[in-house]
Design a protein around this motif. Structure first.
Motif, PDB file in Angstrom:
ATOM      1  N   ARG B  10       0.497  -1.111  -0.182  1.00 16.14           N
ATOM      2  CA  ARG B  10      -0.127   0.557   0.169  1.00 16.14           C
ATOM      3  C   ARG B  10       0.735   1.530   0.105  1.00 16.14           C
ATOM      4  O   ARG B  10       0.641   2.149  -0.585  1.00 16.14           O
ATOM      5  N   GLY B  14       0.713   3.428  -3.037  1.00  8.74           N
ATOM      6  CA  GLY B  14       0.865   4.899  -2.274  1.00  8.74           C
ATOM      7  C   GLY B  14       0.869   6.125  -3.550  1.00  8.74           C
ATOM      8  O   GLY B  14       0.898   6.949  -3.623  1.00  8.74           O
ATOM      9  N   GLU B  81      -2.071  10.035   6.104  1.00  8.77           N
ATOM     10  CA  GLU B  81      -2.934   9.479   6.334  1.00  8.77           C
ATOM     11  C   GLU B  81      -3.884   9.685   7.272  1.00  8.77           C
ATOM     12  O   GLU B  81      -5.052   9.547   7.429  1.00  8.77           O
ATOM     13  N   SER B  84      -6.558  12.562   5.887  1.00  5.37           N
ATOM     14  CA  SER B  84      -7.541  12.112   4.715  1.00  5.37           C
ATOM     15  C   SER B  84      -8.236  11.260   5.445  1.00  5.37           C
ATOM     16  O   SER B  84      -9.467  11.079   5.590  1.00  5.37           O
ATOM     17  N   GLY B  85      -7.654  10.576   6.727  1.00  5.35           N
ATOM     18  CA  GLY B  85      -8.119  10.190   7.530  1.00  5.35           C
ATOM     19  C   GLY B  85      -8.926   8.847   7.784  1.00  5.35           C
ATOM     20  O   GLY B  85      -9.049   7.626   8.509  1.00  5.35           O
ATOM     21  N   THR B  86      -7.828   8.086   7.078  1.00  3.49           N
ATOM     22  CA  THR B  86      -7.731   6.737   6.671  1.00  3.49           C
ATOM     23  C   THR B  86      -6.707   6.084   7.377  1.00  3.49           C
ATOM     24  O   THR B  86      -6.671   5.051   7.983  1.00  3.49           O
ATOM     25  N   TYR B  87      -6.079   7.001   8.450  1.00  2.00           N
ATOM     26  CA  TYR B  87      -5.620   6.579   9.504  1.00  2.00           C
ATOM     27  C   TYR B  87      -6.711   6.030  10.602  1.00  2.00           C
ATOM     28  O   TYR B  87      -6.086   5.269  11.012  1.00  2.00           O
ATOM     29  N   GLU B  88      -7.179   6.574  10.790  1.00  4.37           N
ATOM     30  CA  GLU B  88      -8.348   6.749  12.201  1.00  4.37           C
ATOM     31  C   GLU B  88      -8.941   4.721  11.712  1.00  4.37           C
ATOM     32  O   GLU B  88      -9.196   3.985  12.094  1.00  4.37           O
ATOM     33  N   ALA B  89      -8.966   4.568  10.367  1.00  8.40           N
ATOM     34  CA  ALA B  89      -9.814   3.623   9.737  1.00  8.40           C
ATOM     35  C   ALA B  89      -8.421   2.000   9.952  1.00  8.40           C
ATOM     36  O   ALA B  89      -8.836   1.313  10.053  1.00  8.40           O
ATOM     37  N   LEU B  90      -6.898   2.651   9.530  1.00  2.09           N
ATOM     38  CA  LEU B  90      -6.364   1.910   9.860  1.00  2.09           C
ATOM     39  C   LEU B  90      -6.142   1.365  11.181  1.00  2.09           C
ATOM     40  O   LEU B  90      -5.942  -0.068  11.297  1.00  2.09           O
ATOM     41  N   MET B  91      -6.165   2.536  11.594  1.00  3.95           N
ATOM     42  CA  MET B  91      -6.177   1.901  13.306  1.00  3.95           C
ATOM     43  C   MET B  91      -7.279   1.286  14.019  1.00  3.95           C
ATOM     44  O   MET B  91      -7.200   0.661  15.502  1.00  3.95           O
TER      45      MET B  91
END
Lengths: 319, 250
Positions: B10, B14, B81, B84-91
């Motif tokens: 990823r 990316g 991340e 964009s907020g994907t950090y929250e989805a990742l964690m």
């Protein structure tokens, strides 16, 4: 463990420097329920959801998901939750299928299993036709479905959706809601929104949050009834004014009675009942007996909006 | 491991999907190309026996490229991340903090390795044209490559650390650029001689990245240098992990 409620929150508090986002809330959500978190922006909905999904800890209090503590056993909790964060963040440069596969990997699925699950959720969320498209080029409605598909992919017991319909057009909202209703049949769902009609349509129970506190917990119907907000009946009847007055004035259970003339000999009759009694059958009988002409008979249901205003009245005037 | 590989893929995808990857590659290729041309022009005036790789890595060109390119490679890792907020989805997936940190570092390292490939292309062409076999001496080339990767490793770890602290890629790039320059300035000879003699001067001297690179480019593998770089890398990765974990203390 299986007997434990899906979500069990006790005295949960979250303080940020200088402000309290959630102050001492407690609630439980049973298996199979679809529960709506309702509140204005900044009421503490997202904060509570982030704590439940083990993204960040609470300042005090406990939260358990399927019997697992979100702070002490975060990985157990994460395995059981499908969480769609606020604004549905996605990797916009990836293709739909590629993204879902990546997420399946992160959630610990092997090659064969992730492939199978990706196919299933693509179908379930109506994404099969766009699976090769780049997410950034999809409409918002489709992106929302990708977020939902991701939340579903590891077959979680609990699905947490933070404002799933925000920023969608009415048509998209409808399809996403239909999808959520569909999910509610098989999963426990906790969703947040500040759109009142949304919880009315999708949820079996509502938690109303304001300024980090729970104001009310009940079914949408019960809330209306218990707050004594419901049921003004409006009828449009063609009859002489005096006869109408005589017929309705002394009805049982009547709180207020209004009469106003309309075109073509019709009158608008507005009846406000005591204790939420439904006056429609009574009106119908009276009209039928006297052979009057009736062109409208409606009972205005008080919306959650009214309930919300009612509950939060006075509290929003603080600083 | 499967999760780790997915995360590394990823990271790389990316970088290239976002165009920054291509821009960085192209910019570095251009800079190394110009540097080599300049070097070769100078060489034709004053011939020397040293291989071109050695000359290149001892020159300022290498450092300019390293210092400028590293922050651009690592600025995305966490900051993008987070914003964009994907950090929250990742964690909120059952992925460990260390797994995330190591995957981001590994992705950056792989990309960093890719960035230096054009240089070897340039050298191969040069060897073809001039017929000089000595241009690419295996020993010094391998030493130089290892040295570049070791120094790069410190800079990638440092960049990940800077990126983990912010949600702005610009700030991440600035912080890692400043930290990177700081580390480099310390290794300049005038700094260490100004401190005077004694323990501090020795310490600074041992820390000198320039000296390390000189040795590596000659094909000398000094274990002290290797230990230094590995330790620095681990230190910054550890700090990054602490920052990632810190959301649970707040």
């Amino acid at each position: 463990m299986e007997a434990a409620p899906m979500i069990e929150v006790r005295e949960l508090t979250k303080r940020y420097p200088g402000r309290t986002a959630v102050s001492g809330i407690s609630f439980t959500v049973g298996r199979g329920e679809v529960v709506g978190f309702l509140g204005p922006n900044g009421a503490g909905k997202s904060t509570t959801m982030r704590i439940l999904s083990a993204f960040m800890p609470a300042t005090s209090g406990t939260a358990r998901v399927a019997g697992y503590d979100v702070f002490h056993e975060p990985d157990e909790v994460r395995r059981r939750i499908g969480y769609m964060p606020e604004n549905n963040p996605l990797h916009l440069d990836m293709r739909v299928r590629e993204y879902l596969k990546f997420r399946a990997r992160l959630k610990g699925m092997g090659w064969g299993r992730s492939r199978e699950r990706v196919d299933t959720v693509l179908q379930q969320c109506g994404l099969t036709d766009v699976q090769k498209r780049i997410i950034g080029q999809l409409s918002k409605g489709y992106r929302q479905r990708v977020g939902l598909a991701d939340a579903l992919i590891h077959e979680p017991d609990l699905i947490i959706l933070d404002e799933p319909t925000i920023g969608l057009d009415p048509h998209q909202i409808r399809s996403v809601r239909a999808l959520i209703q569909e999910l509610g049949r098989r999963h426990t769902v906790l969703l947040s929104t500040h759109i009142l009609s949304e919880v009315e349509m999708t949820c079996s129970r509502v938690l109303i949050l304001n300024r980090g506190e729970i104001l009310a917990v009940d079914t949408p119907a019960n809330l209306e009834r218990n707050l004594g907000l419901d049921g003004q009946v409006v009828a449009e009847i063609a009859a002489p004014t005096q006869e109408l007055r005589d017929a309705f004035q002394d009805l049982q259970d009547l709180e207020r009675f209004d009469l106003s003339p309309l075109d073509g000999g019709f009158h608008r009759v507005a009846l406000t009942p005591r204790d939420g009694v439904d006056l429609r059958p009574v009106v119908f009988d009276i009209v039928g007996q006297r052979r009057w002409r009736l062109r409208e008979l409606t009972r205005s249901r008080h919306t959650l909006e009214d309930i919300f205003v009612h509950l939060t009245r006075g509290r929003r005037d603080e600083p | 491991m499967r999760v780790f590989m997915a995360l590394v893929r990823r990271e790389l995808a990316g970088a290239f999907n976002a165009l920054t990857g291509w821009v960085v590659m192209a910019a570095t290729a251009l800079l190394t190309g110009i540097s080599i041309v300049d070097l070769v022009t100078k060489l034709s005036d004053r011939p020397t026996d040293s291989p071109v790789t050695e000359l290149f890595y001892q020159s300022a060109y290498f450092w300019v490229i390293l210092l400028v390119v590293s922050p651009v490679i690592t600025m995305r890792t966490f900051a993008a991340e987070k914003s964009s907020g994907t950090y929250e989805a990742l964690m909120t997936t059952p992925v460990g903090d260390w797994q995330v940190v190591l995957a981001k570092y590994t992705g950056s390292m792989l990309f960093f390795g890719l960035v230096w490939l054009p240089l070897f292309g340039v050298l191969l062409i040069l060897r073809q044209v001039t017929g000089e076999v000595g241009l690419l001496d295996p020993g010094s080339t391998a030493g130089a490559f290892l040295g570049v990767m070791l120094i790069g490793s410190v800079y990638m770890a440092l960049g990940c650390f800077a990126s983990s602290m912010t949600r702005s890629q610009i700030i991440a790039a600035m912080v890692s650029f400043l930290l990177g320059i700081g580390l480099w300035i310390v290794s300049l000879r005038p700094v260490s001689t100004n401190v005077g003699d004694g323990r501090w001067a020795r310490l600074l001297d041992e820390m000198s990245l320039l000296r390390h690179m000189d040795d590596f480019a000659r094909g000398i593998l000094d274990s002290r240098h290797i230990v230094f770089h590995v330790t620095m890398t681990l230190l910054f990765l550890f700090l990054t992990q602490r920052v990632v974990e810190s959301r649970r203390w707040k």
